[in-house]
Design a protein around this motif. Sequence first.
Motif, PDB file in Angstrom:
ATOM      1  N   THR A   3       0.818  -1.207   0.000  1.00 58.82           N
ATOM      2  CA  THR A   3       0.000   0.000   0.000  1.00 58.82           C
ATOM      3  C   THR A   3       0.851   1.256   0.000  1.00 58.82           C
ATOM      4  O   THR A   3       0.620   2.186  -0.787  1.00 58.82           O
ATOM      5  CB  THR A   3      -0.934   0.003   1.221  1.00 58.82           C
ATOM      6  N   ARG A   4       1.867   1.304   0.879  1.00 58.19           N
ATOM      7  CA  ARG A   4       2.649   2.532   1.056  1.00 58.19           C
ATOM      8  C   ARG A   4       3.788   2.703   0.070  1.00 58.19           C
ATOM      9  O   ARG A   4       4.206   3.823  -0.218  1.00 58.19           O
ATOM     10  CB  ARG A   4       3.177   2.583   2.493  1.00 58.19           C
ATOM     11  N   LEU A   5       4.309   1.615  -0.441  1.00 57.99           N
ATOM     12  CA  LEU A   5       5.450   1.718  -1.342  1.00 57.99           C
ATOM     13  C   LEU A   5       5.108   1.456  -2.805  1.00 57.99           C
ATOM     14  O   LEU A   5       5.948   1.700  -3.675  1.00 57.99           O
ATOM     15  CB  LEU A   5       6.545   0.741  -0.894  1.00 57.99           C
TER      16      LEU A   5
ATOM     17  N   ASN B 291       0.132   3.646  -3.172  1.00 58.41           N
ATOM     18  CA  ASN B 291       0.028   5.084  -2.904  1.00 58.41           C
ATOM     19  C   ASN B 291       0.933   5.923  -3.806  1.00 58.41           C
ATOM     20  O   ASN B 291       0.477   6.914  -4.388  1.00 58.41           O
ATOM     21  CB  ASN B 291       0.316   5.379  -1.435  1.00 58.41           C
ATOM     22  N   PRO B 292       2.220   5.583  -3.948  1.00 62.65           N
ATOM     23  CA  PRO B 292       3.055   6.376  -4.873  1.00 62.65           C
ATOM     24  C   PRO B 292       2.530   6.368  -6.312  1.00 62.65           C
ATOM     25  O   PRO B 292       2.576   7.384  -7.002  1.00 62.65           O
ATOM     26  CB  PRO B 292       4.419   5.680  -4.782  1.00 62.65           C
TER      27      PRO B 292
ATOM     28  N   ARG C  50       0.674   9.367 -10.327  1.00 58.89           N
ATOM     29  CA  ARG C  50      -0.015   8.990 -11.565  1.00 58.89           C
ATOM     30  C   ARG C  50       0.892   8.145 -12.473  1.00 58.89           C
ATOM     31  O   ARG C  50       1.031   8.403 -13.663  1.00 58.89           O
ATOM     32  CB  ARG C  50      -0.517  10.222 -12.301  1.00 58.89           C
ATOM     33  N   ILE C  51       1.501   7.135 -11.862  1.00 58.43           N
ATOM     34  CA  ILE C  51       2.392   6.234 -12.593  1.00 58.43           C
ATOM     35  C   ILE C  51       1.643   4.945 -12.894  1.00 58.43           C
ATOM     36  O   ILE C  51       1.110   4.302 -11.992  1.00 58.43           O
ATOM     37  CB  ILE C  51       3.661   5.914 -11.780  1.00 58.43           C
ATOM     38  N   SER C  52       1.592   4.580 -14.128  1.00 62.41           N
ATOM     39  CA  SER C  52       0.975   3.309 -14.496  1.00 62.41           C
ATOM     40  C   SER C  52       1.978   2.186 -14.257  1.00 62.41           C
ATOM     41  O   SER C  52       3.132   2.295 -14.682  1.00 62.41           O
ATOM     42  CB  SER C  52       0.562   3.310 -15.968  1.00 62.41           C
TER      43      SER C  52
END
Length: 467
Positions: free
Chosen positions: A10-12, A15-16, A21-23
């Motif tokens: 979730t955090r690494l 969420n990033p 907005r990275i596919s």
Amino acid sequence: GRLDLEWIRTRLVDNPARILRISPPKDTFIEVDVDATWEAPATTALAGAKCRGRVRRVVVRGEISYLDGRTCVQAGFGVTTAQPTKTTPVTAKEDISTPVGTVPLLDALEEPPRSDSRFDGNVQRRVTLRNTSGMLSRISLDGRPAHLESTASAVDSLTHWTGSHILSVKQFNREQMHVLFNVAYEMRQMVNRVGNYDLLRGKVLTTLFYEPSTRTSCSFQAAMLRLGGSVIPINEVAKSSVSKGETLGDTIRVLESYSDVMVVRHPESGAIQQAAMLAKKPVINAGDGTGEHPTQALLDIFTIREELGTVNNLTITFVGDLLNGRTVHSLARAVSQYAVRLRYVSPENLRMPSDVIEEIASRGTEQSEHEDMETVLRETDVLYVTRVQKERFSSLQQYESQKNRYVVTPRTLTKAKESMIIMHPLPRVGEITPEVDSDPRAVYFRQVEYGMYVRMALLALLMGKVS
């Protein structure tokens, strides 16, 4: 506090990706062995601490970048996602999207151009090829060898495979299976990109089948041909010297004079193991009566890994003829090396053999037996269905009374997890209706394809062609 995989993801990852907005790139993942234990090096802040959980493999855009402590790509392999790459519109006739269960075209696997100024913009695709010594290693298409460091455990695992007979799943531990699975993944990438390679050019495989076979026989033959080798297929045993009274041992000793490796199926349990004692070349057990089918178990575990991402913490339910099904005997033994829960669903007279249950129980694996499939369906992650084997029954009446005891239909699957997968060693004879084939959870035809990659890897390892 304790970190868990959900917290890390979730955090690494999630969420990033959402914030920036990275596919997520295609075919990119991290494989973690949550049961591995190790001691932190003296050079770290946790020096000497006993740790649990280890990153086994990192795959980036289909390329193994990290494997068991080794970096497998050169510097500059990454791409800058901040600068969008140019794309070319694709017309309907040029659609390169890949339906589930098919092999992608080469163009669909091209890496995006690197935006790093240290590169000239030309795509440096890497594939698994042969180096000058005829060994399987990772090199670039421009001929530069990629960085690959050796480790003692990797060398030991490779040595275990070279020149060995493959007779039972009992001869493999998880480390050795992981070596096979990593090579199988490489084989899959190679087939997708270039189709075949002459890694085993000049080598000859003989397939000797005393029982009917379509998938196993063709799978091994396709695997050998994909690697550039040749095949001597013997499926009409009744027309061979066996009809004159020749023993299995003598037949194998004759055939190994023409071959580098042999694949044998025999109706008598234990017969292949005894005959292999006389052979100087590797013998692969392709099924011995109601005993074992080790390569089926290996491809089944590879299928689970590729479809679900892990084998650990899954509930695997076996359904059907568990008494005579050699595939379930081998898979249950092999998969019990992972943290799994096993459920056995069968009629009273077709239960899993007690010696298999006792062997698995000695490892501390949770097991339970059932006659009703619905009682365990909701918790099942892998539904492994097998046919009731007509050839193992003494009377047709007894077979007819059991053959349709368990039938998986679309209605059955309404009570199952959306993430569950359905597997079957095939052939099926009514235990899974054709309407289930279109369900995305049905993976049994992809399972066949995975089998070719595993057997390609197996042949390469046995022939000592993996460095």
